[in-house]
Design a protein around this motif. Structure first.
Motif, short mmCIF file in Angstrom:
data_model
loop_
_atom_site.label_atom_id
_atom_site.label_comp_id
_atom_site.label_asym_id
_atom_site.label_seq_id
_atom_site.Cartn_x
_atom_site.Cartn_y
_atom_site.Cartn_z
N MET A 1 42.22 13.26 -18.87
CA MET A 1 43.27 14.12 -19.30
C MET A 1 44.61 13.47 -18.98
O MET A 1 44.78 12.89 -17.92
N VAL A 2 45.53 13.53 -19.92
CA VAL A 2 46.85 12.93 -19.76
C VAL A 2 47.90 14.03 -19.72
O VAL A 2 47.91 14.93 -20.58
N ASP A 35 51.64 10.47 -17.23
CA ASP A 35 52.40 9.48 -18.01
C ASP A 35 53.88 9.65 -17.71
O ASP A 35 54.50 10.63 -18.10
N LEU A 36 54.44 8.68 -17.00
CA LEU A 36 55.84 8.71 -16.60
C LEU A 36 56.69 7.71 -17.38
O LEU A 36 57.81 7.41 -16.98
N SER A 37 56.17 7.23 -18.48
CA SER A 37 56.89 6.20 -19.24
C SER A 37 58.21 6.70 -19.81
O SER A 37 59.11 5.90 -20.08
N ASP A 38 58.35 8.02 -19.96
CA ASP A 38 59.60 8.58 -20.48
C ASP A 38 60.46 9.23 -19.39
O ASP A 38 61.37 9.99 -19.68
N VAL A 39 60.14 8.93 -18.14
CA VAL A 39 60.95 9.43 -17.02
C VAL A 39 62.02 8.40 -16.70
O VAL A 39 61.71 7.23 -16.46
N ALA A 67 51.00 6.38 -14.83
CA ALA A 67 51.14 5.36 -15.86
C ALA A 67 52.59 5.27 -16.32
O ALA A 67 53.28 6.28 -16.41
N GLY A 68 53.01 4.04 -16.60
CA GLY A 68 54.31 3.82 -17.22
C GLY A 68 55.50 3.92 -16.30
O GLY A 68 56.64 3.94 -16.78
N LEU A 69 55.30 3.95 -15.01
CA LEU A 69 56.41 4.02 -14.07
C LEU A 69 57.24 2.74 -14.20
O LEU A 69 56.69 1.64 -14.24
N PRO A 87 47.24 5.15 -7.37
CA PRO A 87 47.31 3.96 -8.22
C PRO A 87 48.26 4.13 -9.40
O PRO A 87 48.42 5.22 -9.94
N THR A 88 48.90 3.01 -9.77
CA THR A 88 49.79 2.99 -10.93
C THR A 88 49.27 1.99 -11.94
O THR A 88 48.62 1.01 -11.59
N TYR A 89 49.60 2.25 -13.19
CA TYR A 89 49.15 1.42 -14.31
C TYR A 89 50.33 1.23 -15.25
O TYR A 89 51.20 2.08 -15.34
N PRO A 90 50.34 0.11 -15.98
CA PRO A 90 51.47 -0.14 -16.89
C PRO A 90 51.57 0.90 -18.00
O PRO A 90 52.67 1.19 -18.48
N ASP A 91 50.43 1.46 -18.42
CA ASP A 91 50.43 2.45 -19.50
C ASP A 91 49.18 3.32 -19.39
O ASP A 91 48.28 3.04 -18.59
N VAL A 92 49.13 4.36 -20.19
CA VAL A 92 48.01 5.29 -20.17
C VAL A 92 46.70 4.60 -20.51
O VAL A 92 45.67 4.82 -19.86
N ALA A 93 46.72 3.75 -21.53
CA ALA A 93 45.49 3.06 -21.94
C ALA A 93 44.89 2.25 -20.80
O ALA A 93 43.67 2.24 -20.59
N SER A 94 45.73 1.57 -20.02
CA SER A 94 45.25 0.79 -18.88
C SER A 94 44.63 1.69 -17.81
O SER A 94 43.60 1.35 -17.22
N ALA A 95 45.25 2.82 -17.57
CA ALA A 95 44.72 3.75 -16.57
C ALA A 95 43.36 4.28 -16.99
O ALA A 95 42.41 4.28 -16.22
#
Length: 103
Positions: A1-2, A35-39, A67-69, A87-95
């Motif tokens: 779940m994202v 998903d924090l890529s838009d934070v 993801a996306g921090l 844990p952190t990941y570059p993006d959702v797909a990686s996580a």
């Protein structure tokens, strides 16, 4: 779940993130990816909300990853050493791929 989040994660918005993750736990997911890529900014209240969400996930037997921090949010996150806990990941797909491989 994202679970996605946009904008600033601060005193006024952190409760929304925390409550969203907690309410999603009722669905029984094995994994929650935030998903924090838009934070674009977060403060101690934002970090606290993530930590509370992590603890609730852990108590529920659910894994949590971020993801996306990026930018100053990533810098402050790593400075607190929370990256050794959550844990952190570059993006959702990686996580998702990481947790799928571990399952």
């Amino acid at each position: 779940m994202v679970v996605g989040f946009r904008g600033s994660l601060d005193r006024s918005t952190a409760p929304t993130l925390r409550e969203t993750v907690i309410s999603e736990l009722a669905k029984g997911p094995d994994l929650v990816v935030v998903d924090l890529s838009d934070v674009d900014f977060w403060d101690a209240c934002g970090m606290s909300a993530v930590l509370v969400a992590y603890k609730r996930c852990r108590a529920n037997g659910t894994a949590l990853g971020l993801a996306g921090l990026h930018g100053s949010a990533e810098t402050s996150y790593r400075a607190t050493h929370l990256d050794s806990v959550i844990p952190t990941y570059p993006d959702v797909a990686s996580a998702v791929a990481h947790w799928a491989a571990a399952a």
